[in-house]
Write an enzyme that holds these catalytic residues in place. Structure first.
Site, mmCIF file in Angstrom:
data_model
loop_
_atom_site.group_PDB
_atom_site.id
_atom_site.type_symbol
_atom_site.label_atom_id
_atom_site.label_comp_id
_atom_site.label_asym_id
_atom_site.label_seq_id
_atom_site.Cartn_x
_atom_site.Cartn_y
_atom_site.Cartn_z
ATOM 1 N N ARG A 190 -3.489 -11.380 -35.837
ATOM 2 C CA ARG A 190 -3.562 -11.063 -34.409
ATOM 3 C C ARG A 190 -4.679 -10.038 -34.179
ATOM 4 O O ARG A 190 -4.909 -9.146 -35.009
ATOM 5 C CB ARG A 190 -2.216 -10.475 -33.974
ATOM 6 N N THR A 213 -4.347 -21.697 -26.010
ATOM 7 C CA THR A 213 -4.205 -21.430 -27.420
ATOM 8 C C THR A 213 -4.303 -22.791 -28.106
ATOM 9 O O THR A 213 -4.524 -23.793 -27.454
ATOM 10 C CB THR A 213 -2.859 -20.700 -27.548
ATOM 11 N N ASN A 240 -6.872 -16.693 -26.032
ATOM 12 C CA ASN A 240 -6.200 -16.430 -24.765
ATOM 13 C C ASN A 240 -6.625 -17.400 -23.666
ATOM 14 O O ASN A 240 -6.379 -18.586 -23.796
ATOM 15 C CB ASN A 240 -6.338 -14.971 -24.342
ATOM 16 N N GLU A 249 -7.730 -11.323 -25.405
ATOM 17 C CA GLU A 249 -6.330 -11.125 -25.788
ATOM 18 C C GLU A 249 -5.790 -9.768 -25.335
ATOM 19 O O GLU A 249 -4.571 -9.559 -25.323
ATOM 20 C CB GLU A 249 -6.219 -11.248 -27.313
ATOM 21 N N ASP A 268 -2.915 -9.695 -23.074
ATOM 22 C CA ASP A 268 -1.529 -9.912 -23.511
ATOM 23 C C ASP A 268 -0.762 -8.592 -23.626
ATOM 24 O O ASP A 268 0.461 -8.596 -23.806
ATOM 25 C CB ASP A 268 -1.486 -10.657 -24.849
ATOM 26 N N SER A 326 2.710 -11.343 -28.526
ATOM 27 C CA SER A 326 2.325 -12.750 -28.393
ATOM 28 C C SER A 326 3.560 -13.628 -28.219
ATOM 29 O O SER A 326 4.687 -13.209 -28.510
ATOM 30 C CB SER A 326 1.572 -13.162 -29.659
ATOM 31 N N GLY A 341 0.529 -22.678 -25.039
ATOM 32 C CA GLY A 341 1.212 -22.744 -23.743
ATOM 33 C C GLY A 341 1.706 -21.416 -23.207
ATOM 34 O O GLY A 341 2.625 -21.390 -22.386
ATOM 35 N N GLY A 342 1.141 -20.291 -23.676
ATOM 36 C CA GLY A 342 1.504 -18.984 -23.122
ATOM 37 C C GLY A 342 2.981 -18.680 -23.296
ATOM 38 O O GLY A 342 3.579 -19.022 -24.317
HETATM 39 N N1 GLY Z 1 -2.456 -15.523 -26.011
HETATM 40 C C1 GLY Z 1 -1.327 -16.313 -26.175
HETATM 41 C C2 GLY Z 1 -0.240 -15.667 -26.950
HETATM 42 O O1 GLY Z 1 -0.508 -14.872 -27.812
HETATM 43 O O2 GLY Z 1 0.908 -15.926 -26.750
#
Ligand code: GLY
Length: 576
Positions: free
Chosen positions: A102, A374, A394, A413, A416, A445, A465-466
């Site tokens: 990450r 993603t 992102n 990112e 987030d 995330s 899919g967020g």
């Molecule tokens: N940027 C998408 C996630 O980390 O969930």
């Protein structure tokens, strides 16, 4: 005829099993799939993985090739300028680990960096341009995978991606649509636009996209992590980012480290789950939801009641996400409690069968949005090694900025993180501080790469899919538990509840009108999504029958292929 050697092997394991095997392990399977299976979001990435398997690589080498290929051919979803989570299963000793690649907040980042003097969010600051970018983790993960788990040098595993970047590939309609959405931001950065646009304009479908700078950066990476995090590429990344308003330093790059984290693992019914640990919220949320659902007989229950209890379980897990979850190196997360069956029993006790719970009755904070663009891939080799990897930059095309001379699109990112924490929400609760920005911290995330294993079945799955990632993976899991085929997991209609807003979001066709009426009757609000969502990539292996299958979500343009081992060997011979 049973093989006597294999039989004595099994007896050996049977005798030693209680001593050496963790209690929550399903079995020490000695079987092999005897086939290579890959599902990814782009046909060229799937082909790159198979090329590397045919060249003698294992699933971990293939994961390197697929990751790098996706960076070239699906730059909207992931890339060298981004991060992700790689879930690994090594067949020879059943070792399982999550590589946390990450992004990290730069050293100069601070809690209020996206707020103006009045304390209001500066529109777009955490989304567009280099100030929105965390320090990338993917290049470090590729070196780590090659050194610790792979069999081939990086120069071989990165070769297909370098080729795609040099020779170019025709862009799809899908690519064009996403580019159109980010067009205005690209236009602010002419050198980035020169790579991704066609002479300043939106390229036509089929336009051959060549990325010579990215090819050179990938070539540098064949030396290992130092080819990216120090030397000329690092210098160009920092100079370019800072010239356009970013805060990266050479020290940020030099300090970046991936972290090997034990995955979240738990049992549900007869299956064992291995999934993403924090800083992903996915594994903990899945454990909470499935632990709650274990109290219902989902096979026998009325269909609307089933939807109702699934939604109520989602609501409670997402509430916990908003309160407790963040980077485990910065905040204490009560993982044991949140994933415990007794805790779930308490949550279950608050669910009424005749009425939806109002989210306002469960104090929490709004869900930090996580970008939707993603990517996910699943790979399993003939030996049974497997990787589920969910990777991100992102928003589509990340920050829409590539430092000149690198071809590396930076992520956005940083969005987030909870960019305005500590503010009382509509219910007066101070939330999301667990996910506040701090130097060196990883943003929370939703990415949820997952393995499922029973005595005779194995599944590898995940999706972009967020914040909906977790519920998509959940629906895939429930379909697996209902013995539905892998094509159904990836194509079924989806629904989602994330605590706030207090609404069931669903794809068109997820519920018929009769069901909608009944669900409304329980007090749930429903909202149809403007378009289908998700892009799940999954593999299924039936250890009993030896059958291996793979499926790519029909909503995307991906490709899933299973190549029997004999064929893979044959292709390998032909290549050399
Ligand atoms: N940027 C998408 C996630 O980390 O969930």
């Amino acid at each position: 005829m049973p093989n006597p050697l294999r039989l004595s092997h099994s007896l050996f394991f049977l005798v030693l099993l209680p001593i050496f095997v963790l209690p929550n392990k399903i079995s020490l399977a000695t079987e092999k799939p005897n086939a290579n299976a890959i599902a990814s979001a782009h046909p060229l990435a799937t082909d790159a993985g198979h090329e590397i398997l045919a060249a003698g690589g294992n699933a971990f080498d293939a994961a390197i090739a697929i990751t790098a290929a996706l960076a070239v051919v699906e730059p909207a979803g992931s890339g060298l300028g981004g991060g992700g989570f790689f879930l690994l299963h090594r067949a020879q000793d059943q070792f399982e680990i999550m590589i946390d690649a990450r992004e990290k907040a730069p050293i100069a980042a601070h809690r209020d960096m996206y707020l103006d003097k009045a304390g209001d969010v500066i529109k777009g600051a955490s989304l567009n341009g280099p100030l929105a970018a965390g320090i990338p983790g993917i290049p470090a993960a590729l070196e780590h995978l090659a050194k610790k788990y792979g069999q081939l040098p990086l120069s071989r595993s990165l070769a297909p991606a370098i080729r795609y970047a040099q020779d170019g590939f025709p862009i799809s309609e899908n690519y064009q649509k996403k580019l159109k959405w980010r067009l205005n931001i690209f236009k602010q950065y002419p050198e980035t636009a020169a790579i991704f646009l066609d002479q300043g304009k939106l390229p036509k479908v089929g336009f051959l996209l060549k990325q010579s700078d990215l090819a050179s950066t990938l070539q540098q990476l064949t030396k290992g992590k130092s080819g990216f995090y120090s030397g000329t590429i690092a210098q160009k990344l920092v100079t370019g980012a800072r010239a356009a308003g970013g805060i990266w330093t050479l020290e940020d790059l030099a300090q970046y480290q991936i972290i090997e984290r034990p995955p979240i693992s738990f049992n549900y019914k007869q299956a064992r789950f291995v999934t993403a640990a924090p800083p992903s919220s996915g594994g903990i949320a899945l454990a909470t939801i499935l632990n709650i659902l274990e109290g219902y007989d989902l096979e026998k229950i009325d269909e609307v009641d089933r939807i109702h209890v699934i939604v109520e379980a989602m609501r409670r897990a997402y509430r916990d996400r908003s309160v407790y979850l963040g980077d485990p190196d910065f905040v204490d997360i009560p993982v044991k409690r949140l994933t415990h069956q007794k805790y779930a029993a308490g949550l279950r006790a608050s669910i009424r069968m005749d009425q939806a719970t109002a989210s306002t009755a469960l104090p929490g904070a709004p869900i930090t949005s996580t970008g939707t663009d993603t990517t996910h891939f699943s790979v399993m080799d003939a030996e049974g090694n497997r990787v589920a990897a969910t990777l991100s930059i992102n928003l589509p095309f990340g920050a829409a900025f590539a430092p000149p001379g690198t071809g590396v699109l930076l992520n956005d990112e940083m969005d987030d993180f909870s960019i305005k924490p500590g503010e009382p929400n509509a219910y007066g609760l101070i939330g999301n501080s667990a996910n506040a920005i701090a130097p060196g911290k990883r943003p929370l995330s939703s990415m949820t790469p997952t393995f499922i294993e029973t005595t005779d079945k194995v599944a590898v799955l995940g999706t972009p899919g967020g914040s909906r990632i977790i519920t998509m993976v959940l629906l895939g899991i429930l379909d697996f538990m209902d013995s539905q085929p892998v094509h159904s997991w990836v194509s079924q209609k989806r629904f989602h509840h994330q605590y706030l807003p207090d609404v069931i979001q669903h794809e068109k066709g997820a519920f018929n009108s009769k069901k909608i009426k009944k669900i409304n009757g329980l007090g749930h609000k429903l909202q149809e999504t403007s378009r289908p969502y998700g892009n799940m990539q999954a593999i299924f292996w039936n250890k009993k029958t030896g059958k291996t299958e793979a499926a790519s979500d029909p909503r995307g343009i991906g490709k899933a292929t299973v190549i029997p081992q004999n064929k893979a060997r044959f292709e390998n011979k032909n290549r050399h």
